[in-house]
Design a protein around this motif. Structure first.
Motif, PDB file in Angstrom:
ATOM      1  N   UNK A  53      21.589  21.637  -3.147  1.00 13.48           N
ATOM      2  CA  UNK A  53      21.571  20.190  -2.930  1.00 13.48           C
ATOM      3  C   UNK A  53      20.677  19.522  -3.967  1.00 13.48           C
ATOM      4  N   UNK A  54      21.212  18.470  -4.553  1.00 12.00           N
ATOM      5  CA  UNK A  54      20.481  17.680  -5.556  1.00 12.00           C
ATOM      6  C   UNK A  54      20.376  16.258  -5.038  1.00 12.00           C
ATOM      7  N   UNK A  55      19.218  15.658  -5.238  1.00 16.22           N
ATOM      8  CA  UNK A  55      19.011  14.283  -4.778  1.00 16.22           C
ATOM      9  C   UNK A  55      18.711  13.427  -6.002  1.00 16.22           C
ATOM     10  N   UNK A  56      19.574  12.430  -6.224  1.00 20.15           N
ATOM     11  CA  UNK A  56      19.419  11.533  -7.369  1.00 20.15           C
ATOM     12  C   UNK A  56      19.503  10.103  -6.843  1.00 20.15           C
ATOM     13  N   UNK A  57      18.337   9.486  -6.699  1.00 19.12           N
ATOM     14  CA  UNK A  57      18.298   8.117  -6.164  1.00 19.12           C
ATOM     15  C   UNK A  57      17.596   7.206  -7.165  1.00 19.12           C
ATOM     16  N   UNK A  58      17.714   5.912  -6.927  1.00 12.45           N
ATOM     17  CA  UNK A  58      17.123   4.925  -7.830  1.00 12.45           C
ATOM     18  C   UNK A  58      15.606   5.050  -7.888  1.00 12.45           C
ATOM     19  N   UNK A  59      15.042   4.640  -9.021  1.00  9.07           N
ATOM     20  CA  UNK A  59      13.591   4.673  -9.211  1.00  9.07           C
ATOM     21  C   UNK A  59      13.004   3.346  -8.735  1.00  9.07           C
ATOM     22  N   UNK A  60      13.225   3.050  -7.469  1.00 13.90           N
ATOM     23  CA  UNK A  60      12.673   1.821  -6.884  1.00 13.90           C
ATOM     24  C   UNK A  60      12.178   2.124  -5.474  1.00 13.90           C
ATOM     25  N   UNK A  61      11.678   1.119  -4.804  1.00 11.35           N
ATOM     26  CA  UNK A  61      11.087   1.284  -3.474  1.00 11.35           C
ATOM     27  C   UNK A  61      12.062   1.917  -2.484  1.00 11.35           C
ATOM     28  N   UNK A  62      13.277   1.373  -2.393  1.00  8.95           N
ATOM     29  CA  UNK A  62      14.237   1.914  -1.414  1.00  8.95           C
ATOM     30  C   UNK A  62      14.677   3.329  -1.790  1.00  8.95           C
ATOM     31  N   UNK A  63      14.788   3.602  -3.089  1.00  5.12           N
ATOM     32  CA  UNK A  63      15.141   4.953  -3.532  1.00  5.12           C
ATOM     33  C   UNK A  63      14.073   5.965  -3.154  1.00  5.12           C
TER      34      UNK A  63
END
Length: 113
Positions: A53-63
């Motif tokens: 499993x890989x997690x790629x989320x935005x580089x912001x508060x919600x991410x």
């Protein structure tokens, strides 16, 4: 048909499309649409325990908030980070996303490297 062993969790549909465009191997891409319920988290933990499993989320508060939740439920997952300068996965250049994935042993389209 062989079962897909790699799973990537992203926030939104545009993130999913970005990843799909640069990868060159079958990866199951799951969109959380920015938020995720405890029920869904439990379901992930149950269904993904034997996969990469890989997690790629935005580089912001919600991410980051989402990343913390996923880290608790999926401690074995690999966390991929985009450069904070781009803030969002969807707005990061294809070559940047490809490099991040490539460094994590995910095959990508060579034209993006």
């Amino acid at each position: 048909m062989p079962e897909i062993e790699k799973v990537m969790i992203v926030e939104g549909k545009s993130d999913k499309l970005k990843v799909k465009r640069v990868i060159k191997e079958p990866v199951d891409i799951i969109c959380t649409n920015g938020t995720i319920s405890q029920t869904k988290l439990d379901e992930f933990a149950e269904n993904l325990y034997d996969k990469d499993v890989y997690i790629l989320v935005d580089a912001d508060e919600s991410g980051e908030k989402l990343r913390r939740k996923l880290k608790r439920e999926l401690p074995e997952a690999s966390h991929l980070y985009i450069d904070k300068a781009y803030k969002e996965v969807a707005s990061a250049p294809d070559h940047h996303v490809a490099e991040i994935l490539f460094r994590s042993n995910i095959r990508v389209q060579t034209k993006f490297l």
